[in-house]
Motif scaffolding. Structure first.
Motif, PDB file in Angstrom:
ATOM      1  N   UNK A   8      44.045  30.790  48.887  1.00  0.00           N
ATOM      2  CA  UNK A   8      44.465  31.103  47.519  1.00  0.00           C
ATOM      3  C   UNK A   8      43.323  30.838  46.543  1.00  0.00           C
ATOM      4  N   UNK A   9      42.611  29.713  46.717  1.00  0.00           N
ATOM      5  CA  UNK A   9      41.471  29.400  45.859  1.00  0.00           C
ATOM      6  C   UNK A   9      40.383  30.458  45.973  1.00  0.00           C
ATOM      7  N   UNK A  10      40.151  30.900  47.193  1.00  0.00           N
ATOM      8  CA  UNK A  10      39.147  31.934  47.445  1.00  0.00           C
ATOM      9  C   UNK A  10      39.516  33.224  46.714  1.00  0.00           C
ATOM     10  N   UNK A  11      40.767  33.658  46.867  1.00  0.00           N
ATOM     11  CA  UNK A  11      41.206  34.892  46.229  1.00  0.00           C
ATOM     12  C   UNK A  11      41.165  34.783  44.712  1.00  0.00           C
ATOM     13  N   UNK A  12      41.475  33.618  44.188  1.00  0.00           N
ATOM     14  CA  UNK A  12      41.507  33.419  42.735  1.00  0.00           C
ATOM     15  C   UNK A  12      40.112  33.422  42.122  1.00  0.00           C
ATOM     16  N   UNK A  13      39.104  33.036  42.915  1.00  0.00           N
ATOM     17  CA  UNK A  13      37.755  32.830  42.387  1.00  0.00           C
ATOM     18  C   UNK A  13      36.809  34.004  42.610  1.00  0.00           C
ATOM     19  N   UNK A  14      36.908  34.693  43.739  1.00  0.00           N
ATOM     20  CA  UNK A  14      35.863  35.612  44.200  1.00  0.00           C
ATOM     21  C   UNK A  14      35.555  36.745  43.223  1.00  0.00           C
ATOM     22  N   UNK A  15      36.545  37.290  42.541  1.00  0.00           N
ATOM     23  CA  UNK A  15      36.305  38.422  41.644  1.00  0.00           C
ATOM     24  C   UNK A  15      35.569  38.030  40.370  1.00  0.00           C
ATOM     25  N   UNK A  65      36.230  37.204  29.216  1.00  0.00           N
ATOM     26  CA  UNK A  65      36.445  38.583  29.643  1.00  0.00           C
ATOM     27  C   UNK A  65      37.030  39.349  28.462  1.00  0.00           C
ATOM     28  N   UNK A  66      36.151  39.943  27.648  1.00  0.00           N
ATOM     29  CA  UNK A  66      36.604  40.672  26.477  1.00  0.00           C
ATOM     30  C   UNK A  66      36.752  42.156  26.765  1.00  0.00           C
ATOM     31  N   UNK A  67      37.260  42.913  25.809  1.00  0.00           N
ATOM     32  CA  UNK A  67      37.445  44.353  26.030  1.00  0.00           C
ATOM     33  C   UNK A  67      36.137  45.103  26.212  1.00  0.00           C
ATOM     34  N   UNK A  68      35.058  44.602  25.619  1.00  0.00           N
ATOM     35  CA  UNK A  68      33.777  45.300  25.685  1.00  0.00           C
ATOM     36  C   UNK A  68      32.671  44.490  26.359  1.00  0.00           C
ATOM     37  N   UNK A  69      32.831  43.160  26.426  1.00  0.00           N
ATOM     38  CA  UNK A  69      31.774  42.296  26.905  1.00  0.00           C
ATOM     39  C   UNK A  69      32.287  41.272  27.905  1.00  0.00           C
ATOM     40  N   UNK A 154      31.436  53.160  36.469  1.00  0.00           N
ATOM     41  CA  UNK A 154      31.780  51.899  35.817  1.00  0.00           C
ATOM     42  C   UNK A 154      32.805  51.168  36.678  1.00  0.00           C
ATOM     43  N   UNK A 155      32.580  49.882  36.907  1.00  0.00           N
ATOM     44  CA  UNK A 155      33.527  49.105  37.712  1.00  0.00           C
ATOM     45  C   UNK A 155      34.799  48.891  36.908  1.00  0.00           C
ATOM     46  N   UNK A 156      35.890  49.456  37.384  1.00  0.00           N
ATOM     47  CA  UNK A 156      37.165  49.374  36.675  1.00  0.00           C
ATOM     48  C   UNK A 156      38.038  48.214  37.158  1.00  0.00           C
ATOM     49  N   UNK A 157      37.547  47.514  38.171  1.00  0.00           N
ATOM     50  CA  UNK A 157      38.338  46.392  38.674  1.00  0.00           C
ATOM     51  C   UNK A 157      38.153  45.161  37.779  1.00  0.00           C
ATOM     52  N   UNK A 158      39.077  44.233  37.895  1.00  0.00           N
ATOM     53  CA  UNK A 158      39.100  43.092  36.992  1.00  0.00           C
ATOM     54  C   UNK A 158      38.046  42.059  37.369  1.00  0.00           C
ATOM     55  N   UNK A 159      37.445  41.463  36.340  1.00  0.00           N
ATOM     56  CA  UNK A 159      36.527  40.336  36.513  1.00  0.00           C
ATOM     57  C   UNK A 159      37.106  39.172  35.703  1.00  0.00           C
ATOM     58  N   UNK A 160      38.129  38.521  36.216  1.00  0.00           N
ATOM     59  CA  UNK A 160      38.849  37.508  35.421  1.00  0.00           C
ATOM     60  C   UNK A 160      37.965  36.321  35.067  1.00  0.00           C
ATOM     61  N   UNK A 161      38.178  35.783  33.879  1.00  0.00           N
ATOM     62  CA  UNK A 161      37.430  34.587  33.500  1.00  0.00           C
ATOM     63  C   UNK A 161      38.100  33.362  34.121  1.00  0.00           C
ATOM     64  N   UNK A 162      37.277  32.444  34.585  1.00  0.00           N
ATOM     65  CA  UNK A 162      37.795  31.203  35.140  1.00  0.00           C
ATOM     66  C   UNK A 162      38.082  30.224  34.001  1.00  0.00           C
ATOM     67  N   UNK A 163      39.060  29.378  34.200  1.00  0.00           N
ATOM     68  CA  UNK A 163      39.495  28.461  33.151  1.00  0.00           C
ATOM     69  C   UNK A 163      39.261  27.011  33.572  1.00  0.00           C
ATOM     70  N   UNK A 164      39.538  26.102  32.643  1.00  0.00           N
ATOM     71  CA  UNK A 164      39.206  24.699  32.825  1.00  0.00           C
ATOM     72  C   UNK A 164      40.457  23.828  32.723  1.00  0.00           C
TER      73      UNK A 164
END
Length: 280
Positions: A8-15, A65-69, A154-164
């Motif tokens: 689960x940690x791997x899947x949550x982090x890799x992208x 992870x913003x809409x443009x940047x 353009x890569x359309x897949x998600x690049x989620x930001x990691x949180x603290x």
């Protein structure tokens, strides 16, 4: 703390992981040499190797992870030859003399896909350095989303930001790291926190740059090029960022405190409740 689900940690982090490469601009060798002279910790006979070649690489991870940047955090020591803690380099000079390239996880997967032969070379996005701490080994890169490509699109897949997290790590906490050493993307390891605050003097390491941060000691493996990778706890929250490995069994990470203050002072949203505890 209960043992985390490693998969689960791997899947949550890799992208969220990016490969970072910073290389000298061919027409700025003189300016880079001048910066090295000012920093004054690279021997004159060794400066040429920093002017030629393919640059220096690290791992990075998305913190906004913003809409443009996208904003990506990594280690500054890939360019430490041009700064010291007492003679820091500006982001303006960084962008003037270096080219910053980033590659997303999805692009690497497509590049390595069996039968893929239409694209013989990886396609990097160009980033811009927008924050640096020469005392704490932190570097913040901004990349337009439209420049992050998956082969020729353009890569359309998600690049989620990691949180603290809102609490500090502690000794014996289970943790995980996904990093990207050269040609070895998605390198995943599990470890445990050993000590939450080691100084450079504790480690017995030379410190010509003059780094002033304390480091979290973790019993976990790391490789050249893994620097900048996030260390996550059992809930997938970032508790540190890899500075380096100096001994066989241990690796050393920038602290949660230093990371969050650095990001907050550069406009990245972090946990306000936690920051109130850090501010003097």
């Amino acid at each position: 703390m209960a043992a985390p689900n490693e998969k689960w940690l791997y899947e949550k982090t890799k992208d969220s992981i990016f490969f970072i490469n910073i290389l000298p601009r061919h027409d700025k060798h003189g300016a880079i040499n001048d910066l090295m002279k000012t920093a004054n910790h690279v021997e004159e006979g060794k400066r040429e190797e920093f002017l030629n070649g393919d640059g220096h690489c690290a791992t990075g991870f998305v913190v906004e992870n913003g809409p443009d940047l996208l904003k990506i955090l990594t280690c500054a020591h890939v360019i430490e030859h041009v700064y010291s803690a007492t003679d820091p380099v500006s982001t303006h000079d960084c962008n003037r003399v270096f080219i910053t390239q980033v590659l997303c996880d999805h692009s690497e997967l497509s590049f390595r896909r069996p039968g893929q032969n239409a694209h013989p070379q990886r396609v990097y996005a160009k980033g811009r350095i927008i924050g640096i701490s020469c005392e704490d080994d932190l570097l913040l890169i901004q990349v337009p989303r439209e420049d992050v490509v998956d082969l020729d699109e353009i890569c359309m897949r998600n690049h989620p930001h990691l949180t603290f997290p809102s609490t500090q790590p502690a000794a014996f906490d289970v943790c995980a790291m996904v990093s990207w050493p050269p040609l070895r993307h998605r390198t995943a390891v599990i470890g445990r926190v050993s000590h939450t605050s080691r100084s450079f003097d504790d480690l017995g390491q030379e410190n010509p740059v003059g780094y002033r941060m304390n480091l979290m000691e973790v019993r976990i493996g790391s490789e050249l090029g893994s620097s900048g990778a996030p260390l996550v706890n059992g809930n997938g929250k970032v508790i540190g960022m890899l500075h380096g490995g100096f001994r066989d069994a241990f690796s050393y990470f920038l602290s949660l405190n230093d990371i969050m203050l650095f990001l907050a002072h550069r406009g990245v949203v972090v946990i306000r409740k936690f920051l109130l505890l850090l501010e003097p």
